[in-house]
Design an enzyme around this catalytic site. Structure first.
Site, PDB file in Angstrom:
ATOM      1  N   HIS A  24      57.948 -28.925  31.485  1.00  0.00           N
ATOM      2  CA  HIS A  24      58.976 -30.173  31.009  1.00  0.00           C
ATOM      3  C   HIS A  24      58.777 -30.405  29.476  1.00  0.00           C
ATOM      4  CE1 HIS A  24      60.816 -31.538  34.661  1.00  0.00           C
ATOM      5  NE2 HIS A  24      59.703 -31.738  35.150  1.00  0.00           N
ATOM      6  N   CYS A  55      61.471 -31.880  41.859  1.00  0.00           N
ATOM      7  CA  CYS A  55      61.071 -32.257  40.690  1.00  0.00           C
ATOM      8  C   CYS A  55      62.099 -33.726  40.680  1.00  0.00           C
ATOM      9  CB  CYS A  55      61.869 -31.603  39.564  1.00  0.00           C
ATOM     10  SG  CYS A  55      61.614 -32.334  38.088  1.00  0.00           S
ATOM     11  N   HIS A  98      54.018 -26.887  35.899  1.00  0.00           N
ATOM     12  CA  HIS A  98      55.279 -27.565  36.206  1.00  0.00           C
ATOM     13  C   HIS A  98      55.821 -28.616  34.831  1.00  0.00           C
ATOM     14  CE1 HIS A  98      58.821 -29.150  38.857  1.00  0.00           C
ATOM     15  NE2 HIS A  98      58.598 -30.276  38.170  1.00  0.00           N
ATOM     16  N   GLU A  99      54.840 -29.600  35.077  1.00  0.00           N
ATOM     17  CA  GLU A  99      54.752 -30.725  34.195  1.00  0.00           C
ATOM     18  C   GLU A  99      54.754 -30.051  32.477  1.00  0.00           C
ATOM     19  OE1 GLU A  99      55.921 -33.471  35.329  1.00  0.00           O
ATOM     20  OE2 GLU A  99      55.499 -32.699  37.166  1.00  0.00           O
TER      21      GLU A  99
HETATM   22 NI    NI Z   1      59.416 -32.078  37.336  1.00  0.00          NI
END
Ligand code: NI
Length: 180
Positions: free
Chosen positions: A155, A107, A151-152
């Site tokens: 966030h 990341c 993954h995004e």
């Molecule tokens: Ni990330």
């Protein structure tokens, strides 16, 4: 290309991002499109060296300190480039089958890689507004692209990938999971 400063402060990263008003404002549109361009440049050897930026395939607005549910993906492969500038993405369905990256995830907001496997659904279906095509889209992703999108999207909810690694057994293999 806009040079962003990527946030590594977990106090900011742990915040939950807010829904973005549609139709998209000019400012939000420019931001999310600039994020895609940043990622594209970061994967260009010359540009990443010139600007001293880490290569990345995904970026969420919160990583720039902007608490909005927007994310960018730019996956440059040999024969094609896949890019999205998503606003208010939602996972509408996912497979039971899991997958993980055998190199572990990374990341741009986590300067030191945390080792271990991150298990995620192998397939996801996502609905969002895409600022590249200027349309509402339904994305069916599998494997690597599915991992990037998840993954995004994490966030946007203040979740960092290493929180999903088994602390006691970071490399424990789960049966039936696809290795990516
Ligand atoms: Ni990330």
């Amino acid at each position: 290309m806009k040079l962003f400063e990527i946030i590594t402060d977990t106090k900011i990263l742990k915040q939950i991002s807010e829904e973005v008003k549609l139709p998209l404002s000019k400012e939000d549109e420019e931001l999310v499109l600039d994020m895609v361009e940043y990622l594209r440049a970061s994967q260009d050897e010359e540009l990443s060296e010139k600007y001293n930026i880490r290569p990345g395939v995904g970026l969420a607005a919160i990583q720039l300190g902007i608490k909005k549910r927007m994310l960018a993906v730019c996956l440059v492969e040999e024969k094609k480039t896949t890019s999205y500038a998503l606003v208010n993405p939602v996972i509408v369905s996912h497979s039971v089958r899991e997958c993980f990256l055998n190199t572990g995830e990374g990341c741009l907001s986590v300067p030191i890689d945390v080792d271990g496997y991150v298990y995620r659904p192998y397939k996801v279906t996502i609905k969002a507004y895409d600022a590249i095509t200027k349309k509402k889209v339904t994305i069916k992703a599998r494997g690597y692209l599915s991992i990037i999108l998840q993954h995004e999207m994490d966030h946007l909810d203040g979740i960092l990938y290493y929180e999903r690694i088994d602390k006691k057994e970071p490399f424990r293999l789960r049966q039936g999971a696809e290795v990516i």
